[in-house]
Design a protein around this motif. Structure first.
Motif, PDB file in Angstrom:
ATOM      1  N   ALA A 264       0.846  -1.191  -0.061  1.00 60.56           N
ATOM      2  CA  ALA A 264      -0.023   0.086  -0.062  1.00 60.56           C
ATOM      3  C   ALA A 264       0.887   1.208  -0.123  1.00 60.56           C
ATOM      4  N   LEU A 265       1.917   1.249   0.716  1.00 61.54           N
ATOM      5  CA  LEU A 265       2.893   2.569   1.003  1.00 61.54           C
ATOM      6  C   LEU A 265       3.591   2.578  -0.428  1.00 61.54           C
ATOM      7  N   ALA A 266       3.890   1.563  -0.855  1.00 68.36           N
ATOM      8  CA  ALA A 266       4.816   1.319  -2.331  1.00 68.36           C
ATOM      9  C   ALA A 266       3.782   2.042  -3.267  1.00 68.36           C
ATOM     10  N   ALA A 267       2.571   1.372  -3.393  1.00 69.37           N
ATOM     11  CA  ALA A 267       1.620   2.029  -4.244  1.00 69.37           C
ATOM     12  C   ALA A 267       1.169   3.519  -4.243  1.00 69.37           C
ATOM     13  N   TYR A 268       1.568   4.054  -3.053  1.00 68.73           N
ATOM     14  CA  TYR A 268       0.984   5.369  -2.992  1.00 68.73           C
ATOM     15  C   TYR A 268       2.114   6.360  -3.561  1.00 68.73           C
ATOM     16  N   ALA A 269       3.347   5.669  -3.966  1.00 71.48           N
ATOM     17  CA  ALA A 269       4.467   6.521  -4.333  1.00 71.48           C
ATOM     18  C   ALA A 269       4.873   6.242  -5.605  1.00 71.48           C
TER      19      ALA A 269
END
Length: 437
Positions: A47-52
């Motif tokens: 999720a955090l990677a997908a947000y960046a």
């Protein structure tokens, strides 16, 4: 008219910044809530990677299509995409349809134009205001970002326990909808000139440091663009002949990369190790943000010292502040360490930029900084994506400690390489560059 347009636009920009600050906690906390048993680390990292990461790819892949669009259209397009896709998160959650795969997909889609929207923001401000007003305007925008990383996480930590993290992401979506409307009003009222802007070379966002917001966006505000000779590939070709600048770039890449797993591990440390709620996670990030703001203010004072030793000291100092997490330290101790970590980290990006500015001829500075941004776009997201599998192997405390130890090792290796390079015969200096210290 342009000045009045900026005054109408500023509250909407500040609201979207605050929404992003709350999403620092909300995105991670919702991932933990909807993750299948035993898979929270993997989903959190995704999720955090997908947000960046999609924003990094969008900055690199959509240049031909987007670089000639007016700044207001770039900012409005990014705001609409974020409003729609982030707005789907609370709706899917409320109807029971928020599957982890759908969650990651919505986050990824919402961030794909983030770099171009950021470029459009500063380019639009540069077009709306006279040159003598731009510095003050950039300072206001930078202050808004700084305040959001202090207030946003703390507010999210409190509200997540009251309304749930999904609705906080919905508030972020609402802030982008308001921003899109305000940008449309500015365009309709003639706040944007007819000339086509060029997206700023600092479109790519970098993890952490609000202290460099003004310097990072200053090039974009002045109209610098990654076009023609300013393409990242041209800058990378120039950097190949400058070992010192390549060293700074490599140090910064690995520093951001090693930060990524810690960003994933912290929320799970709060839930699994400390058995606490979102309020404590918000407090960690709020204190880190406050420390980073204060540390950024000290960047000017650090300028009196040689920049390389100071930069390596910051890398090592940040690493040492993570080690107590792995030693089982109590929450008050690790809160103090995280605050100190923010204080230490604060000046890093500004000092890194200074090294580039002093070692690069003025005619090539935009090109080199564009290459720097392009190269760094992947560092944080790749480290974040790696955080999930590492947590499955080592646990949150182990990942935090390992991230800290590896960061200290990075500083040691950097110091050894720097010492070795200074003992060699001096390479031919770059024409027009100053001494980096």
């Amino acid at each position: 008219m342009a000045h009045a347009g900026f005054k109408r636009l500023l509250p909407a920009l500040a609201a979207s910044d605050l929404g992003d600050g709350m999403s620092v906690v909300a995105v991670a906390w919702l991932a933990i809530e909807i993750a299948p048993p035993g898979r929270s680390g993997l989903l959190l990292g995704a999720a955090l990677a997908a947000y960046a990461l999609p924003g990094a790819l969008g900055a690199l892949l959509f240049g031909r299509l987007l670089r000639r669009l007016p700044a207001a259209r770039l900012l409005a397009a990014e705001s609409r995409i974020r409003a729609v896709l982030l707005g789907c998160v609370p709706l899917a959650w409320a109807t029971g349809l928020l599957h982890p795969v759908l969650y990651v997909a919505l986050l990824a889609g919402s961030s794909v134009l983030h770099a171009w929207g950021n470029a459009g923001r500063y380019s639009l401000v540069a077009q709306m205001l006279a040159p003598e007003q731009r510095l003050a305007a950039n300072a206001l925008l930078s202050s808004s970002v700084s305040a959001s990383i202090v207030i946003g996480p703390a507010l999210a930590g409190f509200l997540a326990a009251v309304v749930g993290p999904a609705w906080l992401i919905g508030l972020d979506a609402l802030s982008f909808a308001v921003l899109a409307v305000q940008v449309g009003r500015v365009r309709a009222s003639g706040g944007e000139p007819a000339t086509e802007p060029k997206p700023g070379s600092e479109a790519g966002s970098e993890a952490g440091s609000t202290s460099a917001a003004a310097s990072e966006t200053g090039t974009g505000a002045q109209g610098g663009a990654v076009t023609g000779s300013d393409r990242p590939s041209a800058g990378l070709q120039l950097l190949r002949g400058q070992p010192e600048l390549l060293g700074v770039l490599a140090l910064t890449w690995f520093f951001n990369f090693l930060y990524g797993p810690a960003e994933v591990a912290l929320p799970l440390h709060v839930t699994d190790d400390l058995h606490a709620g979102a309020g404590l996670l918000g407090l960690y990030w709020a204190l880190f943000g406050a420390g980073a703001v204060l540390g950024g203010l000290a960047a000017g004072a650090l300028r009196r010292f040689p920049l390389w030793p100071v930069t390596l000291g910051i890398v090592a100092g940040w690493g040492f502040t993570l080690v107590p997490f792995g030693l089982g330290a109590s929450a008050p101790v690790t809160l103090a360490c995280f605050t100190l970590g923010g204080l230490i980290y604060g000046p890093f990006t500004a000092l890194s930029y200074t090294l580039f500015q002093e070692r690069t001829p003025a005619a090539w500075l935009t090109t080199v900084l564009a290459a720097r941004s392009a190269a760094l776009l992947t560092a944080g997201p790749v480290g974040t994506a790696l955080g999930g599998p590492l947590i499955a192997l080592m646990g949150p405390r182990g990942v935090l400690a390992a991230s800290g130890i590896a960061t200290v090792a990075l500083a040691v290796v950097g110091a050894a390489v720097r010492i070795r390079s200074t003992r060699r015969p001096a390479s031919r200096p770059v024409h027009g560059s100053g001494r980096a210290g």
